[in-house]
Motif scaffolding. Sequence first.
Motif, PDB file in Angstrom:
ATOM      1  N   SER A 132       0.831  -1.216   0.000  1.00 20.67           N
ATOM      2  CA  SER A 132       0.000   0.000   0.000  1.00 20.67           C
ATOM      3  C   SER A 132       0.860   1.258   0.000  1.00 20.67           C
ATOM      4  N   ILE A 133       0.247   2.338  -0.471  1.00 21.72           N
ATOM      5  CA  ILE A 133       0.903   3.658  -0.476  1.00 21.72           C
ATOM      6  C   ILE A 133       0.037   4.584   0.393  1.00 21.72           C
ATOM      7  N   PRO A 134       0.655   5.343   1.317  1.00 20.38           N
ATOM      8  CA  PRO A 134      -0.163   6.214   2.182  1.00 20.38           C
ATOM      9  C   PRO A 134      -0.837   7.350   1.394  1.00 20.38           C
ATOM     10  N   ASN A 135      -2.056   7.708   1.824  1.00 20.21           N
ATOM     11  CA  ASN A 135      -2.783   8.816   1.185  1.00 20.21           C
ATOM     12  C   ASN A 135      -2.366  10.135   1.836  1.00 20.21           C
ATOM     13  N   THR A 136      -1.186  10.622   1.469  1.00 18.78           N
ATOM     14  CA  THR A 136      -0.702  11.855   2.097  1.00 18.78           C
ATOM     15  C   THR A 136      -0.287  12.907   1.063  1.00 18.78           C
ATOM     16  N   ALA A 137      -0.442  12.581  -0.231  1.00 21.52           N
ATOM     17  CA  ALA A 137       0.013  13.536  -1.266  1.00 21.52           C
ATOM     18  C   ALA A 137      -1.046  14.624  -1.475  1.00 21.52           C
ATOM     19  N   VAL A 168       4.247  19.377   8.487  1.00 14.85           N
ATOM     20  CA  VAL A 168       4.194  17.956   8.863  1.00 14.85           C
ATOM     21  C   VAL A 168       5.316  17.221   8.125  1.00 14.85           C
ATOM     22  N   VAL A 169       6.182  16.564   8.891  1.00 16.90           N
ATOM     23  CA  VAL A 169       7.305  15.854   8.267  1.00 16.90           C
ATOM     24  C   VAL A 169       6.847  14.466   7.832  1.00 16.90           C
ATOM     25  N   LEU A 170       7.151  14.137   6.556  1.00 23.60           N
ATOM     26  CA  LEU A 170       6.810  12.815   6.014  1.00 23.60           C
ATOM     27  C   LEU A 170       8.092  12.004   5.869  1.00 23.60           C
ATOM     28  N   ARG A 171       7.958  10.672   5.962  1.00 21.68           N
ATOM     29  CA  ARG A 171       9.100   9.812   5.643  1.00 21.68           C
ATOM     30  C   ARG A 171       9.240   9.738   4.130  1.00 21.68           C
ATOM     31  N   GLU A 172      10.340   9.120   3.678  1.00 19.95           N
ATOM     32  CA  GLU A 172      10.548   8.969   2.232  1.00 19.95           C
ATOM     33  C   GLU A 172       9.405   8.179   1.586  1.00 19.95           C
ATOM     34  N   SER A 173       8.829   7.254   2.357  1.00 20.51           N
ATOM     35  CA  SER A 173       7.725   6.426   1.864  1.00 20.51           C
ATOM     36  C   SER A 173       6.420   7.205   1.745  1.00 20.51           C
ATOM     37  N   GLY A 174       6.405   8.438   2.269  1.00 20.43           N
ATOM     38  CA  GLY A 174       5.176   9.237   2.256  1.00 20.43           C
ATOM     39  C   GLY A 174       4.392   9.127   3.555  1.00 20.43           C
TER      40      GLY A 174
END
Length: 482
Positions: free
Chosen positions: A286-291, A300-306
């Motif tokens: 899965s890919i996080p819904n943060t874009a 808000v700091v995101l990891r490289e994975s999003g």
Amino acid sequence: MGLVTRIVIIGGGPGGYEAALVAAQLGAEVTVVDRDGLGGASVLTDCVPSKTLIATAEVMTTFDSSYEELGIIVEDDTPPLERSARVVGVDLGKVNRRVKRLALAQSHDISSAVIRAGGRVVRGRGRVAPNQAPDGSRQVIARAADGSEETLVADAILVSTGAHPREIPDALPDGERILNWTQVYDMEELPEELIVVGSGVTGAEFAGAYQALGSRVTLVSSRDRVLPGEDPDAAAVLEDVFRRRGMNVMARSRAAAVERAGDGVEVTLSDGRVINGSHCLMAVGSIPNTADMGLEEAGVVLRESGHIKTDRVSRTSAPGIYAAGDCTGVLALASVAAMQGRIAMYHYLGDTVSPLDLRTVCANIFTDPEIATVGYSQADIDGGKIDARAVKLPLARNPRAKMQGIRDGFVKMFCRPGTGIVVGGVVVAPRASELIHPISLAVDNRLTVEQIANAFTVYPSLSGSIAEVARQLHTRKIQNES
Ligand SMILES: Cc1cc2nc3c(=O)[nH]c(=O)nc-3n(C[C@H](O)[C@H](O)[C@H](O)COP(=O)(O)OP(=O)(O)OC[C@H]3O[C@@H](n4cnc5c(N)ncnc54)[C@H](O)[C@@H]3O)c2cc1C
């Protein structure tokens, strides 16, 4: 902050709606903005639909695998030569209509619960405005499907937007023959030959379910065995059961491309081999819904994975913004998402709060047999993370299992060598999700193996094996002490 604290939650899955209920109970003014409907992916496309489909598969497997041994006769007038090999079949269209009905009903129940508690639900896509006002408040812009926008003012925001299926560029789902797990419920006919790409929890659950429903299944695993990352003994039992029931389990095989080929699909592996089937289900994470939500602009700091970085009380790096659930990448479970959401609200609204403790998380893989785990794992012990003893008892020795024709599975428990305090366990059995509870209670309350061993269990019962494992661990402890 005004007289009433304003909370805006973006995403109404378990992380969001559980937080909304807590916040409303604690007297806050709560608004939940959700794109697709409350309950989130958990209720609409992931947990609830898959477990409803698996409910049908489970009945079929139980019957198919035990009716002969248990002396059941299937009344059937069809001449023997015309009979199919299986005695039960499935109407997948009917199963899928039930799946969707249950999911929608549950989403509706959750919306009603949030509204009854005093919350407001806004249908739309939420985005966070970049700046914090001098009074510390922030803004969320909710954009509805018709393009209209509403600006919501929040003293605190919870982002719980979940995740969506990862795609491989050369294997894009078309919703008909190449599917992700959200699309399988539109099928009217059972796939004849299903290729499942990915042997993690989702891949294994669907592979087992469709095989039980009657599809021929190939499971493509890029690793040495199914369920990499899970208890190795449990994974070995499951792989053995899968193969015995006729599944083609392909280890160390990475899918590079999936294409439509005539009426079916063609899967090309990275070593050049090609496999054909009628359908392909992609289960590759899965890919996080943060874009495109304004998160980074708001600090808000995101990891490289999003994924959103959070601490153990669900705070992000931006003041007044919390995050919970799959968008944080902490542990992709509905129960963990709900806990993170509740913790965020307890923390912000000043209630007593215990930081998230992943050492007591209980999880289940809904295959047949099911695999339930709690607490520290075998890998933690083998890797030296904790000093613990393990005892494993096969279920085949349990009297109730013998009566029910259950052969596969085991109970395994881990305890500290000196004190005998239970620190984890694994149950591989039908309904392991229910059987794990006493071990979970023990882990959570730091009970000892002696305490578990001394409690009565019903005779005959599968839970008798849990007491027996505890007894053996206790006896070994006494022997080591003397
Ligand atoms: C096939 C499958 C089966 C699973 N089975 C289980 C299981 O049996 N048990 C278990 O514990 N876990 C299970 N999981 C994991 C579980 O589904 C997730 O951990 C859980 O859904 C996470 O909840 P959440 O609140 O983070 O997000 P979600 O449930 O994903 O909900 C997020 C919501 O936010 C909405 N959203 C996204 N972006 C926006 C935006 N910008 N604005 C407004 N709304 C937005 C989405 O539309 C969605 O409604 C399963 C997962 C899969 C894939």
